[in-house]
Scaffold this motif. Structure first.
Motif, mmCIF file in Angstrom:
data_model
loop_
_atom_site.group_PDB
_atom_site.id
_atom_site.type_symbol
_atom_site.label_atom_id
_atom_site.label_comp_id
_atom_site.label_asym_id
_atom_site.label_seq_id
_atom_site.Cartn_x
_atom_site.Cartn_y
_atom_site.Cartn_z
ATOM 1 N N LEU A 1 44.726 114.757 118.370
ATOM 2 C CA LEU A 1 45.951 114.516 117.605
ATOM 3 C C LEU A 1 46.862 113.512 118.319
ATOM 4 C CD1 LEU A 1 46.801 118.127 116.389
ATOM 5 C CD2 LEU A 1 46.030 116.220 114.978
ATOM 6 N N GLY A 2 47.004 113.690 119.628
ATOM 7 C CA GLY A 2 47.785 112.751 120.424
ATOM 8 C C GLY A 2 49.289 112.966 120.359
ATOM 9 N N ASP B 1 37.516 117.635 110.794
ATOM 10 C CA ASP B 1 37.882 116.303 111.267
ATOM 11 C C ASP B 1 39.386 116.130 111.082
ATOM 12 O OD1 ASP B 1 38.151 113.708 111.978
ATOM 13 O OD2 ASP B 1 36.860 112.880 110.385
ATOM 14 N N VAL B 2 40.109 116.101 112.213
ATOM 15 C CA VAL B 2 41.564 116.022 112.131
ATOM 16 C C VAL B 2 42.077 114.590 112.014
ATOM 17 C CG1 VAL B 2 41.901 118.178 113.381
ATOM 18 C CG2 VAL B 2 41.757 116.044 114.654
ATOM 19 N N GLY C 1 41.298 116.817 106.663
ATOM 20 C CA GLY C 1 41.025 117.629 107.852
ATOM 21 C C GLY C 1 42.290 118.286 108.387
ATOM 22 N N LEU C 2 43.400 117.551 108.358
ATOM 23 C CA LEU C 2 44.677 118.124 108.810
ATOM 24 C C LEU C 2 45.109 119.284 107.922
ATOM 25 C CD1 LEU C 2 46.707 114.920 109.755
ATOM 26 C CD2 LEU C 2 45.832 116.674 111.310
ATOM 27 N N GLY C 3 44.868 119.136 106.609
ATOM 28 C CA GLY C 3 45.217 120.219 105.701
ATOM 29 C C GLY C 3 44.407 121.465 105.979
ATOM 30 N N GLU C 4 43.105 121.252 106.257
ATOM 31 C CA GLU C 4 42.238 122.394 106.565
ATOM 32 C C GLU C 4 42.673 123.054 107.872
ATOM 33 O OE1 GLU C 4 38.391 120.656 106.638
ATOM 34 O OE2 GLU C 4 38.171 120.592 104.447
ATOM 35 N N LEU C 5 43.050 122.210 108.875
ATOM 36 C CA LEU C 5 43.495 122.758 110.161
ATOM 37 C C LEU C 5 44.791 123.557 109.986
ATOM 38 C CD1 LEU C 5 43.306 123.047 113.217
ATOM 39 C CD2 LEU C 5 44.479 120.834 113.435
#
Length: 218
Positions: free
Chosen positions: A42-43, A6-7, A12-16
């Protein structure tokens, strides 16, 4: 490997970001619908604290919307006008592909100019060869009463840039008359032999005529 996080959350951003540190895309080795979905979610480009996401986002953004719309399960290599698909290729999007060639050309030109300058400097130090000639002149008097020593003295008074008088001797021509045979060295570009003989013949009280007995390049 396939990313499925989940971003919308910092976690989630850290995992990505960690996932993209070891992978070029979210699923496989080419851009797919998964990349497009996360890109749209993300946009905008993420903060600098997520460098791997930023690199990936910039790469995905480099494709036109029409190209991204063709992404499905198929490999991007099969899509006309496909972009590079590796992380290294993504980084290369910011590289001027001609930059290195221009630098090499500039370096080659610099080396060539230095060599030409060195050659010109070396050549300028070489002594310039001056073309010279050795001329043997026969100076004939009017008669046997001509003072030959005075004749020679007058001849040697002639001074010209590039003219050097040498040895001389008297040679009999008959009826008790001698001629003055005298050697001179001239620089071809400075001394005209015709002008020299004219100057000698100007001593009319002593000289009847002047002949060139020998003319040799030195």
């Amino acid at each position: 490997m396939v990313f499925s996080g989940d971003v919308s959350t910092p976690k989630g951003l850290g995992e990505l970001n960690q996932f993209l540190a070891e992978n070029s895309y979210l699923s496989g080795f080419v851009p797919t619908k998964a990349d497009l979905s996360v890109f749209e979610a993300l946009g905008k480009a993420p903060a600098a604290t997520y460098p791997h996401i930023a690199r990936w986002y910039k790469h995905i953004a480099s494709f036109e919307a029409k190209e991204r719309g063709t992404w499905g399960g198929q490999a991007l290599a099969q899509v006309a006008g496909a972009k590079p698909t590796t992380a290294a290729a993504a980084d290369d999007d910011d590289v001027d592909l001609f930059g290195s060639d221009e630098e090499e050309d500039e370096e080659a030109n610099k080396i060539r100019e230095e060599r030409l300058a060195a050659y010109a400097a070396k050549k300028s130090k070489k002594p310039v060869l001056i073309a010279k000639s050795s001329v043997l002149l026969d100076v004939k008097p009017w008669d046997d009463e001509t003072d030959m020593k005075e004749m020679e003295k007058h001849v040697r008074t002639i001074e010209m840039d590039g003219l050097l008088w040498g040895v001389s001797k008297l040679l009999p021509v008959g009826y008790g008359i001698n001629k003055l045979q005298i050697i001179c060295v001239i620089e071809d570009d400075k001394v005209s032999i015709d002008l020299l003989t004219e100057k000698i013949e100007e001593f009319e009280d002593f000289v009847q005529s002047v002949d060139i007995a020998a003319f040799n390049k030195i």
